[in-house]
Design a protein around this motif. Structure first.
Motif, PDB file in Angstrom:
ATOM      1  N   UNK A 159       0.835  -1.201   0.000  1.00  0.00           N
ATOM      2  CA  UNK A 159       0.000   0.000   0.000  1.00  0.00           C
ATOM      3  C   UNK A 159       0.874   1.257   0.000  1.00  0.00           C
ATOM      4  N   UNK A 160       1.938   1.217   0.757  1.00  0.00           N
ATOM      5  CA  UNK A 160       2.861   2.354   0.795  1.00  0.00           C
ATOM      6  C   UNK A 160       3.556   2.526  -0.555  1.00  0.00           C
ATOM      7  N   UNK A 161       3.917   1.406  -1.180  1.00  0.00           N
ATOM      8  CA  UNK A 161       4.529   1.472  -2.512  1.00  0.00           C
ATOM      9  C   UNK A 161       3.549   2.109  -3.495  1.00  0.00           C
ATOM     10  N   UNK A 162       2.280   1.677  -3.432  1.00  0.00           N
ATOM     11  CA  UNK A 162       1.269   2.219  -4.342  1.00  0.00           C
ATOM     12  C   UNK A 162       1.118   3.722  -4.156  1.00  0.00           C
ATOM     13  N   UNK A 163       1.093   4.172  -2.918  1.00  0.00           N
ATOM     14  CA  UNK A 163       0.973   5.609  -2.657  1.00  0.00           C
ATOM     15  C   UNK A 163       2.193   6.358  -3.180  1.00  0.00           C
ATOM     16  N   UNK A 164       3.368   5.781  -3.003  1.00  0.00           N
ATOM     17  CA  UNK A 164       4.593   6.412  -3.499  1.00  0.00           C
ATOM     18  C   UNK A 164       4.569   6.506  -5.023  1.00  0.00           C
ATOM     19  N   UNK A 165       4.080   5.458  -5.680  1.00  0.00           N
ATOM     20  CA  UNK A 165       3.962   5.477  -7.141  1.00  0.00           C
ATOM     21  C   UNK A 165       3.040   6.615  -7.574  1.00  0.00           C
ATOM     22  N   UNK A 166       1.883   6.738  -6.915  1.00  0.00           N
ATOM     23  CA  UNK A 166       0.898   7.745  -7.316  1.00  0.00           C
ATOM     24  C   UNK A 166       1.337   9.166  -6.980  1.00  0.00           C
ATOM     25  N   UNK A 167       2.081   9.343  -5.897  1.00  0.00           N
ATOM     26  CA  UNK A 167       2.543  10.680  -5.520  1.00  0.00           C
ATOM     27  C   UNK A 167       3.594  11.196  -6.494  1.00  0.00           C
ATOM     28  N   UNK A 173      -1.748   3.177 -11.726  1.00  0.00           N
ATOM     29  CA  UNK A 173      -2.717   2.092 -11.792  1.00  0.00           C
ATOM     30  C   UNK A 173      -2.447   1.166 -10.610  1.00  0.00           C
ATOM     31  N   UNK A 174      -3.431   1.027  -9.743  1.00  0.00           N
ATOM     32  CA  UNK A 174      -3.293   0.219  -8.536  1.00  0.00           C
ATOM     33  C   UNK A 174      -4.280  -0.937  -8.636  1.00  0.00           C
ATOM     34  N   UNK A 175      -3.740  -2.154  -8.681  1.00  0.00           N
ATOM     35  CA  UNK A 175      -4.582  -3.332  -8.822  1.00  0.00           C
ATOM     36  C   UNK A 175      -4.419  -4.229  -7.603  1.00  0.00           C
ATOM     37  N   UNK A 176      -5.536  -4.764  -7.142  1.00  0.00           N
ATOM     38  CA  UNK A 176      -5.487  -5.680  -6.012  1.00  0.00           C
ATOM     39  C   UNK A 176      -6.795  -6.401  -5.852  1.00  0.00           C
ATOM     40  N   UNK A 177      -6.737  -7.593  -5.266  1.00  0.00           N
ATOM     41  CA  UNK A 177      -7.937  -8.374  -5.030  1.00  0.00           C
ATOM     42  C   UNK A 177      -8.721  -7.842  -3.850  1.00  0.00           C
ATOM     43  N   UNK A 178      -9.795  -8.533  -3.495  1.00  0.00           N
ATOM     44  CA  UNK A 178     -10.634  -8.080  -2.381  1.00  0.00           C
ATOM     45  C   UNK A 178      -9.868  -8.084  -1.069  1.00  0.00           C
ATOM     46  N   UNK A 354       5.431   0.226 -16.758  1.00  0.00           N
ATOM     47  CA  UNK A 354       5.520  -0.467 -15.467  1.00  0.00           C
ATOM     48  C   UNK A 354       5.794   0.495 -14.320  1.00  0.00           C
ATOM     49  N   UNK A 355       6.387   1.637 -14.611  1.00  0.00           N
ATOM     50  CA  UNK A 355       6.734   2.591 -13.552  1.00  0.00           C
ATOM     51  C   UNK A 355       5.511   3.250 -12.927  1.00  0.00           C
ATOM     52  N   UNK A 356       4.344   3.103 -13.548  1.00  0.00           N
ATOM     53  CA  UNK A 356       3.134   3.701 -12.988  1.00  0.00           C
ATOM     54  C   UNK A 356       2.215   2.653 -12.364  1.00  0.00           C
ATOM     55  N   UNK A 357       2.695   1.416 -12.233  1.00  0.00           N
ATOM     56  CA  UNK A 357       1.867   0.317 -11.734  1.00  0.00           C
ATOM     57  C   UNK A 357       2.235  -0.083 -10.319  1.00  0.00           C
ATOM     58  N   UNK A 358       1.239  -0.640  -9.607  1.00  0.00           N
ATOM     59  CA  UNK A 358       1.522  -1.307  -8.343  1.00  0.00           C
ATOM     60  C   UNK A 358       0.438  -2.348  -8.091  1.00  0.00           C
ATOM     61  N   UNK A 359       0.864  -3.559  -7.767  1.00  0.00           N
ATOM     62  CA  UNK A 359      -0.059  -4.621  -7.403  1.00  0.00           C
ATOM     63  C   UNK A 359      -0.069  -4.765  -5.886  1.00  0.00           C
TER      64      UNK A 359
END
Length: 625
Positions: A159-167, A173-178, A354-359
């Motif tokens: 989650x922290x990686x995803x936020x860092x990517x978006x900031x 693009x943030x993808x994740x299951x339920x 790929x630099x704008x992605x996070x799973x």
């Protein structure tokens, strides 16, 4: 060729539309173009973006279902090789390489409808476009991320990686299951962006493909933001309600034109789009065309869910690059900001997209002992052996599997549905508050793969309605289906009423005088609409898996047909299973489940290759609406 196409239509290999389209584009003297046009139209109807010429062979025509007809069609087309297909097609005035306006475009041995080719090019150009890094002091950024994502020391906090990517990137693009925390991640991300803006004003908008998904985003993100302890001034700067993408873009009735487009962009600085797996290629192209140059856009979704109903699988195609890993400089930047050493990836990096992605890889809802979580993982991996072992063992407390072997098993499914809906109907008879009734109804839902038949929405709605009536939980009366407690789903948008395709409400007496349909609002309230004003709708004890996307239920039941059908795929099964929050009831056969897990949805397009190449694409018209 025309008689062969007519025979293919009779055999339901082609729709009447496909045959008419081919006749419109090709003369009888152009049998190759006629066959290719009909095949392309049929593929477009099945959700494909293009037709690879390699499929125009006797072995692969008609998906290999009718070899005799495929051989005859290929021979009538002139028995063309791959090179000869290109020559035949480009010799027609209806086909070009994209350098001039023609109905069809042949590009890299793929045949496109011209509009779809332009959409694919525009989307590839958007995600391939080099962008300057978002300005910001890394020390400050790292401190803000540490505040909202303190971590527990148990591995990488994605989650922290995803936020860092978006900031640090204007497109994320943030993808994740339920249960992986997409919504809570975005809530913390928005709070972080507010802190970094230092009082600056940024117009934020939230949107989703359907009204149901938009309402759920409004509710879940609102709750997540409340837990962050923001002051009143900060709360006023945050978006309060999500809207549909059609409403965002100003879709016009009976027209493909949008109010907002490249020539009239949206007034937005930060745009959040949820349930991005449901966004088809044309809609994705329309959204990015309407973005102003300075806007950030954050896409959220689950790449493993069902793709859009219309053409393309944009999120799934883009997220394939996540496994390749970040490029070295990007990986080093994210490590400095988050403190986590990220894996290099299977492909060694090198892809800009790929630099704008996070799973998001960790589920906070399903632990290792969760049957729902284990089943979803097995389905995702196509591991039918593990999935069936889990189901048939019957040891998972949150999963109940009923093999459909006899008539009694079908009746047991109906009886289970009666129990599932008993609580909310008891509340209806007790005249409880509409909000309590709606909440009770949404705790249980039956999902189907089909529309018609005994295992489809129509057949099961009828049977459940009758079963509930027999045990006295509802009274059908003399007014047909206008009875208190009837759940209905809107199937046609009615913007003037604030009702959209997929919204679900319940008929309740208003002061014992009239029946009104009550709908939940994102803020927890309820609105009542007179039955006479309700747009086209249908009973909603059962709903399709496609319609359930963007929703979750405490107890989800899934009824699959007892025979193998093309609609049964791994993505459909995964999407249905992951609608369950706490309990899953599954009614199927081992054979059908094995087939579904082995059948992965394929949407043919050239998007992956365009993104991999990072290629430049032709400029698009400025007024492409």
């Amino acid at each position: 060729m025309e008689e062969i196409l007519a025979e293919a239509q009779r055999l339901r290999l082609f729709r009447p539309l496909d045959v008419q389209f081919a006749r419109m584009l090709a003369t009888p003297a152009e049998p190759a173009l006629m066959l290719a046009s009909a095949c392309l139209s049929a593929d477009a109807g099945a959700g494909h973006v293009c037709l690879p010429l390699a499929l125009l062979t006797p072995a692969r025509l008609f998906d290999g279902r009718m070899p005799t007809q495929a051989q005859q069609a290929w021979l009538r087309a002139g028995s063309p090789s791959l090179d000869e297909w290109q020559q035949h097609l480009l010799a027609s005035n209806a086909v070009s390489d994209g350098s001039r306006p023609t109905p069809l475009v042949l590009d890299n041995q793929r045949l496109y409808l011209q509009r779809m080719w332009r959409y694919e090019c525009a989307v590839a150009q958007f995600f391939n476009r080099p962008r300057p890094p978002v300005a910001g002091d890394e020390t400050t950024l790292a401190a803000v991320l540490a505040r909202y994502f303190p971590g527990d020391g148990a591995g990488i906090d994605w989650q922290k990686i995803a936020a860092a990517v978006a900031i640090t990137h204007p497109v994320a693009l943030i993808s994740g299951g339920p249960g992986t925390g997409k919504t809570s991640t975005v809530a913390k991300l928005l709070a972080a962006l507010l802190q970094l803006s230092d009082g600056g004003r940024a117009r934020m908008l939230m949107a989703a493909p359907t009204g149901k998904a938009a309402a759920r985003l409004s509710e879940s993100l609102g709750l997540a933001l409340q837990r962050l302890g923001l002051d009143e001034e900060q709360k006023q700067r945050l978006p309060r309600e999500a809207i549909t993408l059609h409403r965002l873009l100003g879709a016009q009735h009976n027209s493909q034109r949008m109010r907002y487009h490249r020539g009239n962009p949206l007034h937005v600085d930060i745009l959040i789009i949820d349930e991005a797996s449901m966004v088809d290629l044309p809609m994705m192209a329309n959204v990015i065309a309407a973005l102003p140059p300075q806007a950030r856009v954050i896409f959220l979704g689950d790449r493993c869910q069902l793709s859009s109903v219309e053409a393309g699988a944009v999120l799934g195609d883009i997220c394939q690059f996540a496994e390749a890993g970040y490029r070295p400089a990007r990986r080093a930047e994210l490590t400095r900001l988050t403190g986590f050493t990220l894996p290099a990836g299977t492909g060694g990096g090198g892809y800009g997209v790929a630099d704008s992605l996070c799973l998001l890889r960790k589920s906070y809802r399903f632990d290792e002992g969760s049957g729902i979580g284990r089943l979803a993982n097995a389905i995702n991996a196509g591991d039918a052996k593990d999935a069936l072992a889990l189901l048939n063992a019957g040891t998972a407390a949150d999963v109940v599997y009923t093999p459909l072997r006899e008539t009694a098993d079908y009746q047991r499914m109906l009886d289970d549905c009666v129990e599932g809906y008993r609580d909310y109907l008891s509340r209806v008879r007790n005249h409880d508050a509409p909000a309590a009734i709606l909440d009770a109804f949404n705790r249980f839902r039956l999902l189907c793969a089909l529309r018609e038949g005994p295992f489809g929405v129509a057949g099961l709605n009828d049977r459940i309605e009758l079963a509930l009536s027999r045990v006295g939980l509802l009274t059908l009366g003399n007014a047909g289906r206008s009875y208190a407690g009837r759940p209905v789903m809107i199937v046609r948008n009615a913007p003037s009423l604030g009702l959209y395709n997929g919204d679900i409400g319940i008929l309740l007496w208003d002061g014992e005088q009239t029946l009104r349909v009550h709908f939940s609002l994102p803020d927890g309230g309820v609105k009542a609409v007179p039955l006479s004003r309700l747009p086209e709708h249908e009973t909603a004890f059962a709903m399709t898996v496609h319609k359930s996307q963007g929703s979750e239920f405490h107890h989800t039941a899934l009824a699959l047909p007892n025979q193998i059908l093309p609609v049964l795929t791994r993505e459909l099964l995964y999407t249905a299973v992951t609608r369950a929050r706490a309990r899953l009831s599954l009614y199927a056969t081992d054979v059908v489940l094995q087939h579904a897990m082995a059948t992965k949805t394929q949407r043919r397009s050239g998007l992956i290759e365009r993104l991999a190449a990072g290629q430049a694409v032709p400029p698009q018209p400025a007024d492409d609406r």
